[in-house]
Motif scaffolding. Structure first.
Motif: not given
Length: 246
Positions: A18, A103-105, A209, A236, A239, A245-246
């Motif tokens: 992450h 929060c990004f993967k 997460e 966002s 969420d 997240r993007r």
């Protein structure tokens, strides 16, 4: 706005899964009051757990000690309780702030710089919008150690060109960032109670997460929800907690 990162923007096998950016937006007129409240809280931790007021609060190390030797004199259950107490006090101490979370993967990106700049661009854009709509004033960014040159170039670019999706067509329109003054100011976390506060929020988002089974008995993965009253959910709408997240 105070900012801290959790995880790293690398994309190799040794990188974290992450990359999290968390920010705490504080109005200048309330800064001193919040500082005084933090000092009072840190004094209570000293009295209750023996944690020196000058010792840095670092959430991940409270769970698993790596380099902060002062923590070794405090048993693990008490270190978790410090984290729990801090979590519970943040919405009380900072009763009139807003928190933005990105929060990004890392698996969604194939370039580390792109991952970092995209996360920062999302944060900068939402901070600028918040200043325009809610504060109607200028703001600054104070961050823990980060790649200042990359973020500086990004912010300067966004002041001139910041393409945003149009709600009325398939295209974009230019919405320059013009309410954030100066480049990013850097401040070491051990010198700032505010950066340490953001570290706690960012790490508890990470634990939400990516919950770890061995820690579930402490309920750490549930602590982030305590921040709900002061989350900027408008960041966002997709969420429940406003996490981008993007």
């Amino acid at each position: 706005m105070y900012v801290d990162e959790s995880g790293d923007p690398g994309i190799d096998q040794y990188s974290s899964p992450h990359f999290i950016l968390t920010s705490l937006i504080i109005h200048e007129d309330e800064w001193k009051e919040y500082l005084n409240r933090l000092k009072t809280f840190r004094k209570s931790l000293k009295e209750k757990y023996g944690l020196n007021q000058r010792t840095e609060i670092h959430a991940s190390e409270l769970i698993r000690i790596k380099s902060i030797d002062e923590y070794r004199d405090i048993r693990k259950t008490d270190r978790i309780n410090i984290l729990r107490d801090y979590c519970g006090q943040i919405p009380i101490i900072f009763n009139n702030v807003k928190i933005i979370n990105i929060c990004f993967k890392t698996s969604d990106f194939n370039d580390a710089t792109k991952l970092q700049t995209t996360a920062w661009a999302r944060l900068i854009q939402r901070y600028d919008i918040y200043l325009k709509k809610n504060v109607k004033d200028k703001g600054i960014i104070v961050a823990d150690d980060t790649d200042a040159n990359i973020i500086m170039q990004l912010l300067r670019k966004m002041r001139v060109y910041n393409p945003v999706n149009s709600h009325y067509s398939d295209g974009y329109y230019n919405a320059p960032v013009d309410n954030i003054i100066e480049d990013i100011f850097q401040r070491s976390s051990h010198q700032s109670y505010f950066i340490q506060t953001v570290d706690v929020i960012a790490h508890l988002l990470y634990r939400k997460e990516y919950p770890k089974g061995s820690l579930k008995k402490f309920g750490i993965e549930k602590m982030f929800t305590r921040f709900e009253p002061i989350l900027l959910k408008e960041a966002s709408k997709a969420d429940d907690f406003g996490i981008v997240r993007r």
